[in-house]
Design a protein around this motif. Structure first.
Motif, short mmCIF file in Angstrom:
data_model
loop_
_atom_site.label_atom_id
_atom_site.label_comp_id
_atom_site.label_asym_id
_atom_site.label_seq_id
_atom_site.Cartn_x
_atom_site.Cartn_y
_atom_site.Cartn_z
N GLU A 244 -4.39 -8.99 3.64
CA GLU A 244 -5.80 -9.32 3.64
C GLU A 244 -6.25 -9.72 2.23
O GLU A 244 -5.71 -9.26 1.23
N VAL B 124 -8.62 -1.62 4.39
CA VAL B 124 -7.73 -2.41 3.55
C VAL B 124 -6.38 -2.51 4.25
O VAL B 124 -5.73 -1.51 4.51
N ARG B 125 -5.97 -3.75 4.55
CA ARG B 125 -4.70 -3.99 5.25
C ARG B 125 -3.83 -4.95 4.46
O ARG B 125 -4.34 -5.84 3.77
N LYS B 126 -2.54 -4.80 4.60
CA LYS B 126 -1.59 -5.68 3.93
C LYS B 126 -1.80 -7.12 4.40
O LYS B 126 -1.98 -7.38 5.58
N VAL C 194 -9.23 2.65 5.46
CA VAL C 194 -8.87 2.09 6.75
C VAL C 194 -9.20 0.60 6.81
O VAL C 194 -8.68 -0.13 7.65
N ARG D 120 -7.13 2.88 -1.31
CA ARG D 120 -6.74 2.64 0.07
C ARG D 120 -7.77 3.23 1.02
O ARG D 120 -8.23 4.35 0.84
N CYS E 209 0.85 -1.19 0.00
CA CYS E 209 0.00 0.00 0.00
C CYS E 209 0.88 1.24 0.00
O CYS E 209 1.93 1.26 0.64
N CYS F 66 -3.73 0.50 -2.85
CA CYS F 66 -3.09 -0.75 -2.46
C CYS F 66 -3.08 -1.66 -3.68
O CYS F 66 -4.00 -1.61 -4.50
#
Length: 156
Positions: free
Chosen positions: A89, A85-87, A83, A81, A56, A61
């Motif tokens: 996932e 969306v996380r690496k 809040v 991107r 991201c 991302c």
């Protein structure tokens, strides 16, 4: 004291102007939301799959895309991107036609797409209540906008 016709004209003009501002806010919120929501709601015939987030930056991302249908896999697809969306996932997504941009699907994606409309309804509630003096309509607008924002927060 009796109100003269010029006072009534000014009151009606103010109400009309505030109605126009409220309408403009809601239409702008809908238009902004529709850009993403159309891909979630009208996804028949579009490319569906999953996106595993690998990296991201400040705005987007990226990661590899695995289709659920017969379409080919892609090494790099981007998603806006947020809040949510996380690496690392994995998200279910639909691709925008002709691009490598993904839009999140499912209930969370649908609610996330309508966030601008929820904010516009909250802003319009202030105009409806304060400028037009329609308190019930303002509470309804604020309630619907707030419920949409809370539901999106809880779904993500």
């Amino acid at each position: 004291m009796k109100r003269n016709s010029s006072d009534r004209m000014i009151t009606h003009a103010r109400t009309a102007a505030m109605a126009l501002v409220a309408l403009l806010l809601v239409v702008a919120g809908f238009w902004t939301s529709w850009d993403d929501a159309q891909h979630v709601l009208l996804s028949k015939g579009r490319e569906h799959g999953t996106l595993r987030i690998e990296s991201c930056d400040e705005e987007v991302c990226t990661g590899p895309y695995t289709p659920t249908g017969t379409a080919g896999a892609r090494d790099e697809v981007t998603i806006e991107r947020s809040v949510a969306v996380r690496k690392g996932e994995t998200l279910t997504v639909v691709l925008r036609p002709g691009t490598g941009e993904a839009v999140r699907t499912g209930p969370a994606g649908g609610l996330f797409a309508w966030l601008p409309l929820g904010g516009a309804l909250l802003l319009a509630a202030l105009v409806i209540g304060g400028g037009m003096r329609l308190t019930r309509a303002a509470w309804v607008s604020a309630g619907v906008g707030g419920a949409l924002l809370v539901a999106a927060f809880l779904a993500l």
